[in-house]
Write a protein that holds these residues in place. Structure first.
Motif, PDB file in Angstrom:
ATOM      1  N   CYS A 145       0.900  -1.029  -0.208  1.00 34.85           N
ATOM      2  CA  CYS A 145       0.179  -0.011   0.092  1.00 34.85           C
ATOM      3  C   CYS A 145       0.765   1.953  -0.185  1.00 34.85           C
ATOM      4  CB  CYS A 145      -0.832  -0.208   1.535  1.00 34.85           C
ATOM      5  SG  CYS A 145      -2.289  -1.658   1.535  1.00 34.85           S
ATOM      6  N   VAL A 146       1.769   1.418   0.580  1.00 31.33           N
ATOM      7  CA  VAL A 146       2.379   2.630   0.952  1.00 31.33           C
ATOM      8  C   VAL A 146       3.656   2.693  -0.639  1.00 31.33           C
ATOM      9  CG1 VAL A 146       4.768   3.376   2.485  1.00 31.33           C
ATOM     10  CG2 VAL A 146       2.943   2.308   3.264  1.00 31.33           C
ATOM     11  N   LYS A 147       3.935   1.588  -0.754  1.00 28.26           N
ATOM     12  CA  LYS A 147       4.282   2.023  -2.236  1.00 28.26           C
ATOM     13  C   LYS A 147       3.949   2.499  -3.010  1.00 28.26           C
ATOM     14  CE  LYS A 147       7.115  -0.997  -5.662  1.00 28.26           C
ATOM     15  NZ  LYS A 147       7.162  -2.248  -6.125  1.00 28.26           N
ATOM     16  N   ASN A 148       2.507   1.934  -3.596  1.00 27.61           N
ATOM     17  CA  ASN A 148       1.292   2.314  -4.462  1.00 27.61           C
ATOM     18  C   ASN A 148       1.351   3.935  -4.636  1.00 27.61           C
ATOM     19  OD1 ASN A 148       1.602   0.619  -6.104  1.00 27.61           O
ATOM     20  ND2 ASN A 148       0.093  -0.329  -4.588  1.00 27.61           N
ATOM     21  N   LEU A 149       0.750   4.450  -2.230  1.00 25.53           N
ATOM     22  CA  LEU A 149       0.696   5.478  -2.313  1.00 25.53           C
ATOM     23  C   LEU A 149       2.106   6.607  -2.350  1.00 25.53           C
ATOM     24  CD1 LEU A 149      -1.499   5.025   0.876  1.00 25.53           C
ATOM     25  CD2 LEU A 149      -1.951   6.161  -1.396  1.00 25.53           C
ATOM     26  N   ASN A 150       3.240   6.225  -2.179  1.00 26.06           N
ATOM     27  CA  ASN A 150       4.508   6.739  -2.791  1.00 26.06           C
ATOM     28  C   ASN A 150       4.656   6.942  -4.085  1.00 26.06           C
ATOM     29  OD1 ASN A 150       5.014   8.464  -0.220  1.00 26.06           O
ATOM     30  ND2 ASN A 150       6.098   6.074   0.816  1.00 26.06           N
TER      31      ASN A 150
END
Length: 308
Positions: A293-298
């Protein structure tokens, strides 16, 4: 040992089920084989009202003439506050457990069938429901607009881990505001369709003849009335969670464009961000999913594409 584990063991002893009869486990439940033709699902959360509402949804789906089987609760039982349900057992296996046995041509056929099954799901008539969750869960949100549901659900989920997201995602609050603005403008005029909400490779069953026999896990937590494109996105992006399936993302993206036009690529990006926000509470229970999730949001390029 917590209360759930104690109750689960009690249920297994009562039903004379061995540990080696475990078919699968997830965030919501443990599933065991029971006799030749049934499974028992032991739920980590849920109450009688929720299960009755889920059974009504399952009956509605089962009467909609889908080309494969879907779950149907036949009995509901409870021990010390832990509910367990009985369902008919499907033939076949979860796709990841059998996929390597097939030829390249069979694999491609299965993946295209997996995608095309979504055309069956949207046949279920859900016009009588509001947008949002159907099942009577504790976190139920519904609305008369799909965009409103999306924004409220994202807030509900991200609020649980807001401080962590603030640390891990660049300008998280700014990006959350941007997402909400995009939802308001890009999700107008959505027709009511049944959305599985967790449509990925292991929620389908496949037999030895490379035929899909069933769709699993229509759930009160993830199954909603809303935009069918959410399942289109999920069917493609969740493939990257397994090396068995990631190579088929391009094939299914092309299939989606053939079926729904080139504009579907925008919504694959948009709903990738939605799922990344929706699943961000996985920080509390599944760190690798949270990292995804964090990878996508960044991903700055992803945010640029959804603003075009």
């Amino acid at each position: 040992m917590g209360n759930f584990d104690k109750n689960k063991n009690h249920i297994l002893r009562k039903l004379e089920i061995n540990d080696d009869e475990l078919l699968g486990k997830g965030v919501e439940s443990y599933v065991y084989a029971y006799g030749k033709n049934q499974v028992v699902r032991i739920l980590k959360q849920g109450d009688l009202n929720y299960l009755e509402s889920l059974r009504k949804l399952q009956i509605l789906i089962s009467k909609s003439n889908l080309s494969v089987k879907t779950p149907l609760i036949t009995k509901i039982e409870e021990i010390n506050g832990t509910f367990y349900i009985f369902e008919e057992r499907f033939s076949g296996k979860n796709l990841s457990k059998i996929f390597d046995k097939f030829s390249d041509n069979q694999k491609e056929k299965i993946m295209l069938s997996y995608f095309d099954l979504l055309g069956d799901v949207i046949k279920v008539n859900v016009k009588e429901f509001d947008f949002g969750q159907i099942g009577l869960t504790k976190d139920k949100i519904s609305s008369n607009r799909w965009s409103d549901f999306v924004c409220k659900k994202v807030k509900q989920k991200t609020d649980q881990v807001i401080s962590q997201l603030g640390k891990d995602v660049e300008d998280f609050r700014g990006r959350l505001d941007l997402f909400n603005n995009l939802a308001t403008t890009k999700l107008r005029g959505v027709d009511k369709k049944l959305v599985h909400g967790d449509y990925f490779y292991d929620n389908i069953m496949v037999n030895e003849r490379a035929e899909i026999t069933g769709i699993l896990d229509f759930s009160g937590w993830t199954t909603v009335v809303g935009d069918f494109r959410l399942d289109i996105c999920g069917s493609i992006i969740f493939l990257e969670h397994s090396q068995l399936f990631i190579e088929f993302q391009k094939l299914l993206t092309e299939r989606a464009k053939d079926r729904y036009g080139n504009g579907i690529e925008y919504y694959i990006d948009f709903y990738r961000l939605y799922y990344s926000l929706f699943l961000s509470d996985s920080f509390l229970y599944l760190k690798p999913l949270y990292d995804w999730c964090v990878k996508n949001l960044n991903n700055g390029e992803l945010w640029k594409r959804v603003q075009r």
